[in-house]
Every structure is written in C-alpha cells, then in structure tokens.
Write a protein that holds these residues in place. Structure first.
Motif, PDB file in Angstrom:
ATOM      1  N   LEU A 126       0.840  -1.190   0.000  1.00 43.44           N
ATOM      2  CA  LEU A 126       0.000   0.000   0.000  1.00 43.44           C
ATOM      3  C   LEU A 126       0.882   1.251   0.000  1.00 43.44           C
ATOM      4  CD1 LEU A 126      -2.841  -0.970   2.495  1.00 43.44           C
ATOM      5  CD2 LEU A 126      -2.745  -1.263   0.016  1.00 43.44           C
ATOM      6  N   SER A 127       0.345   2.322  -0.564  1.00 42.25           N
ATOM      7  CA  SER A 127       1.096   3.559  -0.714  1.00 42.25           C
ATOM      8  C   SER A 127       0.294   4.735  -0.171  1.00 42.25           C
ATOM      9  CB  SER A 127       1.429   3.800  -2.188  1.00 42.25           C
ATOM     10  OG  SER A 127       0.233   4.038  -2.914  1.00 42.25           O
ATOM     11  N   ASP A 130      -2.979   5.090  -1.972  1.00 43.05           N
ATOM     12  CA  ASP A 130      -4.031   4.221  -1.443  1.00 43.05           C
ATOM     13  C   ASP A 130      -4.632   4.813  -0.176  1.00 43.05           C
ATOM     14  OD1 ASP A 130      -3.734   2.149  -3.406  1.00 43.05           O
ATOM     15  OD2 ASP A 130      -1.907   1.523  -2.382  1.00 43.05           O
ATOM     16  N   ALA A 348      -1.375  -7.835   3.110  1.00 44.28           N
ATOM     17  CA  ALA A 348      -2.025  -6.809   2.287  1.00 44.28           C
ATOM     18  C   ALA A 348      -1.395  -6.702   0.915  1.00 44.28           C
ATOM     19  CB  ALA A 348      -1.954  -5.463   2.991  1.00 44.28           C
ATOM     20  N   SER A 352      -3.787  -6.160  -2.516  1.00 40.45           N
ATOM     21  CA  SER A 352      -3.896  -4.714  -2.700  1.00 40.45           C
ATOM     22  C   SER A 352      -4.989  -4.331  -3.703  1.00 40.45           C
ATOM     23  CB  SER A 352      -2.560  -4.139  -3.170  1.00 40.45           C
ATOM     24  OG  SER A 352      -2.155  -4.756  -4.396  1.00 40.45           O
ATOM     25  N   ILE A 358      -8.840  -4.246   1.520  1.00 43.34           N
ATOM     26  CA  ILE A 358      -8.445  -2.872   1.824  1.00 43.34           C
ATOM     27  C   ILE A 358      -9.372  -2.274   2.880  1.00 43.34           C
ATOM     28  CG2 ILE A 358      -8.153  -0.563   0.863  1.00 43.34           C
ATOM     29  CD1 ILE A 358      -6.007  -2.576   0.083  1.00 43.34           C
ATOM     30  N   ASP A 362      -8.221  -0.829   6.410  1.00 41.58           N
ATOM     31  CA  ASP A 362      -8.585   0.548   6.752  1.00 41.58           C
ATOM     32  C   ASP A 362      -9.256   0.630   8.119  1.00 41.58           C
ATOM     33  OD1 ASP A 362      -8.991   3.300   6.400  1.00 41.58           O
ATOM     34  OD2 ASP A 362     -10.995   2.959   5.575  1.00 41.58           O
ATOM     35  N   LEU A 386       4.223   2.887   4.678  1.00 35.24           N
ATOM     36  CA  LEU A 386       3.511   2.380   3.505  1.00 35.24           C
ATOM     37  C   LEU A 386       4.538   2.288   2.380  1.00 35.24           C
ATOM     38  CD1 LEU A 386       0.219   4.496   3.696  1.00 35.24           C
ATOM     39  CD2 LEU A 386       0.683   2.240   4.680  1.00 35.24           C
TER      40      LEU A 386
END
Length: 508
Positions: A126-127, A130, A348, A352, A358, A362, A386
């Motif tokens: 994840l970035s 995201d 994750a 992704s 996700i 979250d 991340l």
C-alpha cells in the motif's frame, strides 16, 4: 553496536597490526571489488521487472500523542533516504543514533522526549495514494501525523532488501541481503534470506532492534510480528545476538500461519513466555470483529491470502492487549526503557487490489494504533510505513529459460540443470524480450559477478595471494619494529667520550 568485516577479514588471515602494514598488504594484493554500480551484493543472473512500475514512493507517518502531533501537522512533508528510518526509530526510543551511518532526519526534532514504546507498523503493498483514495478511516487517524517521503537507496529492489535497509540504516552492500534469495557463487546453491538456523543468511550488521536492546540491557521489550517469516525475522533480534548477549532480553519473533490464522512465537528469549504470544484463530477473529465486524464478514473464510491478513491484524490486537495486561509481561513493559514493537502486515501485498481486504485494513489499522497508545500512554509513538510499489512484480519466465529457477522477479541459473542456457546468451534473450514485453532487464555475467560483500568464503583468494599477504604483513611489521627499537636505542645512548678514540698512550 555494528561490526563491519573487510574483504580481508577472513579467519585464515592474521589481524592487521598497524596502518602501515595493512596499507602495504593491500597495495600488494590490489583492491577487491566490494561495490557494484548496478546492485551491491546482487547475485541474480537476470532480474526482469516491468518497465512501467508503480510510481508510488514509500511513505512514513510519525504519530505521537500530545503537543508534538499538532506541531507536526503544520510542518511540510520531508523527504529522506529510506536508510534514515533506523536512526529515527532509535532516536524515538531514546537511543543515540550514532550506531547507524545514515543521518538523522529533521523529523526527529518532534520527538525530543524518549517514548515509552515505539510501534513500527508496516503495510506492504500500500502507498500514500491508497491511503488518500481508498482508506478514509486510516487517513483520518493519521491526519495529525507528520508525513515523510522515503527515497529508495538502491535498485532493483524487493521488499525484503528494502525492509532490512530501513531497519539497519544501510544498503545491501553492507547488510548483505540483496533480495529474498540469492545465488551463492561458491556452492551454486540458492540461499533464502533469513533461513532458519543459517547465520550466513541473516544481516551482516545490527538492526535497530539490536541497538535498542543492547542499550536497554534487557529492560526493553522487543517483539516482531508478521505472517511472512522473512519479514518477522528481519525486524527481530539477530540470531547470533539472541544466542549470546541477547539471551536474557525479553524478545520474541511471532509468525502468523496463513492457513490456520493462528500466531505462534517462533523464537523467544529472556523472561517473555511463548504462551503469552500464542493467538488462536477464534481470538484473532474476535478481536477483529470488535473493530471491523462488517469488513471481516466480507472476507473469504477459506482463502489463505485472506487468512494471513486476518491473522496478522487480529493477532496484533490480541498481543498488544496482552503485553500490557498480563502479569507475565507487566514487569517488562512497566520499566523506564522503551519497548519496540514491529508489526508487518505482509498479507495486504497480494490483496492490494481486493476491495474487502483494503476495507478491513482501513478499519483495523487505527484500532491497532489506538490499542498501542492505550497500553503505552501519552508517551507512546508510532511509525507507520507504507512501502508502496517497491516490490517488483514477478514476471513469468519465458519458455526459453528452461533450467533456470525464478524467485520473485529474479532468475537464477542452476548449474546442474540440464539444458541451461549460457549466461551471455540468456541475457541476450532477455533483452530481446524487453522491448515488446515492456520489461526492464538487468544482467550480471559469470565473469564479472563479485562475491557477496561481508559474507565469509565468498571473496576468493589463491594460496599465492595469502602467502604474499602474510609475508608482506609480517616483514613490514618486523622492519617497523626493528626501526623503532634502533631509534630508541640511539635516543637512549649515554653521551660520553669513546674510550678507544680518546685513549692516551703511556710513555716508557
């Protein structure tokens, strides 16, 4: 503390007795190739990655309760090398970051008071994009956090090499982990990073857990949790330290089984009981249901990929709760030394692109951070990483590479495989595929592939080289000592008339 070993630091060679002797010996032997411009320490013959990789840089979010969080929110985002994460985490834990070569980033100014505990929460795959577009709950929880962009320190890269670079403050040229696996040029075997019971597969330098543990001298808690054994081992105490000085440290490596969704302590040291870190599937799912019931219900109950994610997030909640409430751990976490908790959500990464996965991440990440803050009080600090698209997507090797072994995006030539192509021909074939398939190809031929730096037995010297080194070393030492002894003798001579030159003949 970190210990570096030079290319001449073999147990078969005598230790250098002085700078003059060492320089003379190196001048005779010539400089060994310790660095690679392409990828220091790389042993993969061919690395094939997509040309259009995700343009998503790794991001670090620093969370601290109290006034520091509000001040950090108004500060512009920093950009530092990923190797600065290790000294920053050490600084947050109240340890001088001088053990790491990477500089301390400016964000350290927000953490002038040592934290009671530091949570390093990494979510693979994840970035920051995201976070902004797909994770509103986590974005709200990190709204007051200070954001730091992490610049990559080497390429091509994968998640294991990048993770250990962040944890040690060094690149693969120093810590010796070039990828998830590498080819041992001496034996021809493929070595998996952090293989259990193989010290040569572990890092060659100390990680932030080792430095903090050494400074705390067994008073700080050190726990690493992940469903990926390599990632869990990368963040834990080095195996050689765990068998020596770290045997009394309260440390543990917790690995989550994706199939059963249970967590067990793969290794523990000190007074920390393994039973305290064992989490059943029912306990993990019950902890998640309290914070993300709807998101948990949408997950596939039979999928191992979903099971890894559920097990990691649920086990993290259970373990954090136990470490502050159970009497067995209260004596360790109640002292003044900072506790260091690493949670790597590796599940994750493969999910992704899954909306239910996700959504679960979250909803669970803010709960994990809150659980940690509740347990460690207003001096708790968290670093959320991340990594984004740092791990190159695996490209399926074409049929032309029969006899090669693929690990992730890396192709290794197995010497014993029948019909294996020669290295130069294979590189030519890979480059021919690069343009139409939109691939980036990196090749290292057999003739210019150096040994893995800081690994014993990899840098080769002939017996003639060893003999020359020994003769040069000890001859230089002998001449130097002789000159020193002669100089001292001349300096300490008594100044008198010579009895022969100044003698007088007696007359008859």
């Amino acid at each position: 503390p970190r210990r570096r070993t030079s290319a001449l630091g073999s147990p078969h060679l005598a230790p250098a007795a002085g700078m003059l002797a060492s320089l003379a010996a190196l001048a005779c032997l010539g400089a060994a190739p310790l660095e690679q411009a392409l990828y220091p320490g790389r042993f993969g013959d061919i690395v094939m990655t997509p040309a259009a990789e995700k343009a998503q840089a790794a991001s670090l979010y620093l969370v601290q309760q109290g006034k520091a969080a509000g001040r950090a929110a108004a500060t512009a985002a920093d950009s530092v090398a990923e190797t600065s994460v290790a000294p920053l985490v050490a600084h947050m834990a109240g340890v001088l970051p001088t053990a790491f070569p990477a500089p301390l980033p400016a964000a350290a100014a927000d953490f002038m008071r040592p934290a009671s505990g530091v949570l390093v929460l990494t979510v693979n795959g994840l970035s920051a994009d995201d976070l902004a577009t797909r994770m509103p709950k986590t974005a709200h929880a990190l709204g007051a956090a200070r954001k730091v962009a992490l610049r990559p320190a080497f390429a091509p890269r994968d998640r294991v090499a990048a993770a250990i670079s962040r944890l040690t403050g060094t690149t693969p040229a120093d810590h010796g982990i070039p990828a998830k696996a590498w080819l041992n040029a001496t034996s021809g075997a493929i070595v998996e990073a952090f293989s259990e019971g193989v010290d040569a597969a572990a890092s060659r330098v100390a990680s932030v857990a080792d430095v903090v543990g050494q400074t705390a001298r067994g008073k700080g808690l050190l726990v690493s949790l992940s469903s990926d054994r390599q990632m869990a081992s990368a963040a834990s105490v080095h195996p050689t330290i765990a068998r020596g000085a770290g045997a009394s440290w309260p440390a543990a490596t917790v690995v989550v089984d994706a199939a059963t969704r249970t967590a067990v302590a793969a290794s523990t040291t000190g007074s920390l009981p393994a039973a305290l870190l064992k989490v059943s599937r029912a306990e993990a799912e019950a902890a998640l249901a309290r914070v993300a019931a709807d998101e948990l219900a949408a997950m596939d109950a039979e999928s191992e990929a979903h099971g890894a994610l559920v097990g990691e997030l649920g086990s993290a909640l259970v373990v954090l709760d136990r470490l502050k409430k159970e009497a067995a751990a209260r004596g360790v976490t109640a002292d003044d030394a900072a506790d260091l908790i690493f949670v790597t959500v590796a599940g994750a990464e493969v999910l992704s692109g899954s909306a239910p996965a996700i959504a679960l991440v979250d909803a669970a990440l803010p709960a994990v951070i809150r659980k940690f803050q509740e347990g460690w009080g207003d001096r708790a600090a968290a670093a959320v990483i991340l990594p984004g698209g740092e791990d190159a997507e695996a490209v399926t090797a074409p049929a032309a590479f029969e006899g090669w072994r693929q690990v992730g995006a890396h192709l290794f030539r197995v010497p014993s495989a029948a019909g294996a192509m020669a290295a130069d021909k294979a590189c030519a074939a890979a480059r021919a595929l690069a343009a139409p398939a939109r691939l980036t190809v990196h090749c290292l031929g057999e003739e210019d592939r150096p040994g893995r730096r800081l690994q014993e037995g990899e840098v080769k010297y002939s017996m003639a080289d060893l003999h020359l080194y020994q003769v040069t070393l000890w001859t230089t030492i002998l001449i130097t000592v002789t000159m020193l002894v002669g100089s001292c003798a001349l300096y300490n001579m008594e100044i008198t008339h010579d009895s022969l030159l100044f003698s007088k003949e007696k007359a008859d």
